[in-house]
Design a protein around this motif. Structure first.
Motif, mmCIF file in Angstrom:
data_model
loop_
_atom_site.group_PDB
_atom_site.id
_atom_site.type_symbol
_atom_site.label_atom_id
_atom_site.label_comp_id
_atom_site.label_asym_id
_atom_site.label_seq_id
_atom_site.Cartn_x
_atom_site.Cartn_y
_atom_site.Cartn_z
ATOM 1 N N ASP A 169 -23.171 -19.436 -8.832
ATOM 2 C CA ASP A 169 -23.992 -19.935 -7.726
ATOM 3 C C ASP A 169 -23.553 -21.349 -7.331
ATOM 4 O OD1 ASP A 169 -25.721 -17.664 -7.505
ATOM 5 O OD2 ASP A 169 -26.903 -18.397 -9.209
ATOM 6 N N LEU A 170 -23.257 -22.175 -8.329
ATOM 7 C CA LEU A 170 -22.818 -23.545 -8.070
ATOM 8 C C LEU A 170 -21.541 -23.560 -7.220
ATOM 9 C CD1 LEU A 170 -22.528 -26.620 -8.431
ATOM 10 C CD2 LEU A 170 -21.654 -26.202 -10.735
ATOM 11 N N VAL A 171 -20.549 -22.770 -7.619
ATOM 12 C CA VAL A 171 -19.282 -22.752 -6.888
ATOM 13 C C VAL A 171 -19.495 -22.213 -5.473
ATOM 14 C CG1 VAL A 171 -16.937 -21.824 -6.809
ATOM 15 C CG2 VAL A 171 -17.937 -22.502 -9.010
ATOM 16 N N ILE A 172 -20.216 -21.101 -5.372
ATOM 17 C CA ILE A 172 -20.436 -20.472 -4.065
ATOM 18 C C ILE A 172 -21.238 -21.388 -3.142
ATOM 19 C CG2 ILE A 172 -21.631 -18.584 -2.895
ATOM 20 C CD1 ILE A 172 -20.944 -16.874 -5.445
ATOM 21 N N LEU A 173 -22.327 -21.952 -3.630
ATOM 22 C CA LEU A 173 -23.181 -22.783 -2.786
ATOM 23 C C LEU A 173 -22.529 -24.116 -2.441
ATOM 24 C CD1 LEU A 173 -26.612 -21.952 -4.454
ATOM 25 C CD2 LEU A 173 -25.839 -21.236 -2.181
#
Length: 311
Positions: A169-173
């Protein structure tokens, strides 16, 4: 995907047809407002996305960041550069004419951020509604809950984890940085230029030629209001170019660059740089989780009449 174990337990009370009877045109009205605002000011979509992040990470997605006044989240210096409040206010005013007292500011903000992505070329994401507006907004809750631009990967993972969000989620967001801009002060500590124009990299993870370009856009003594595009190539388009920029060591923030300094996150960066459809698919799932963090539903909170003040 709302049944993901990383979603807030309250998110299961959100519903895709929440306003089907009470305000069936809510999505149409919010999107029209965002579209008009974006036509007048192309920086609006990036600001709306950032506003949602800063809201959801403090007290959950409850529009607490929109409340004005001394001692509120909005008054904290870390939120001083937030914008697009007027867009949310405009959408809420329209909704109060057609569906008075029905649609929460928290839902307006989630929808507006969702629309910001679609209107700049990103995927259209159906999102459930039914968020209630929070009554608590304290500046003291801000610093411990939001990401700073100089954070390490571990620091970011810790905060994301506390919100039920994963490293993926961190990378995507972080891909939200494919649109938007930043003030010079958010990254100027990564390099320094002496009076002869010689550049010294303080953060060696930054491409030196790019750092040199940034010194020209942000010269010493420049106005603190000057901003630089997060994505130097397609700053107004929601695409996967952010991940290509990272691989070229041209991430604007230290918190961007650390995503390619670690094998755990690097593999995802490469994947999204090579496959925009995969990034868009991941974005849809991660955005659903983000916009469901700590939501208030049912009898919790309230539906504000004005987004900048509690009832």
């Amino acid at each position: 995907m709302l049944s993901s174990s990383s979603s807030s337990s309250s998110s299961s009370e959100l519903s895709f047809d929440f306003y089907a009877a009470s305000c069936p045109s809510v999505e149409f009205m919010v999107k029209n407002t965002v579209r008009a605002a974006t036509s007048a000011d192309p920086s609006v979509p990036g600001k709306l996305l950032r506003l949602l992040f800063h809201d959801c990470f403090v007290e959950g997605c409850d529009a607490s960041v929109l409340i004005e006044g001394g001692g509120t989240e909005r008054s904290d210096p870390a939120n001083a550069s937030l914008g697009a409040f007027s867009v949310i206010d405009s959408a809420k005013r329209v909704l109060e004419i057609f569906c008075p007292g029905v649609v929460s500011c928290a839902d307006v903000l989630a929808l507006a951020a969702r629309d910001a992505v679609e209107l700049t070329g990103g995927p259209r994401i159906p999102i459930p509604m039914g968020r209630r507006d929070g009554r608590v907004s304290a500046a003291s809750n801000v610093r411990t809950n939001i990401i700073d631009t100089n954070f390490s990967l571990d620091q970011m993972v810790k905060i994301f984890s506390s919100k039920g969000l994963s490293l993926d989620d961190l990378v995507i967001l972080s891909g939200a940085h494919t649109i938007g801009s930043a003030h010079c002060g958010a990254f100027s500590d990564r390099f320094k230029e002496d009076s002869q124009g010689n550049l010294t990299l303080i953060d060696s993870s930054l491409d030196k030629d790019y750092a040199f370009q940034l010194t020209k856009q942000c010269p010493a003594g420049a106005s603190p209001s000057i901003t630089v595009k997060n994505d130097p190539q397609t700053p107004l388009v929601f695409d996967n170019n952010y991940f290509k920029v990272l691989l070229a060591h041209k991430g604007l923030f230290h918190s961007d660059s650390v995503l390619v300094s670690n094998g755990r996150s690097m593999n995802r960066v490469v994947e999204f740089a090579n496959d925009q459809a995969r990034f868009f698919e991941g974005w849809g799932q991660s955005f659903l989780r983000l916009s469901s963090v700590g939501v208030k539903t049912g009898g919790e909170g309230e539906v504000r009449q004005t987004c900048s003040a509690t009832n």
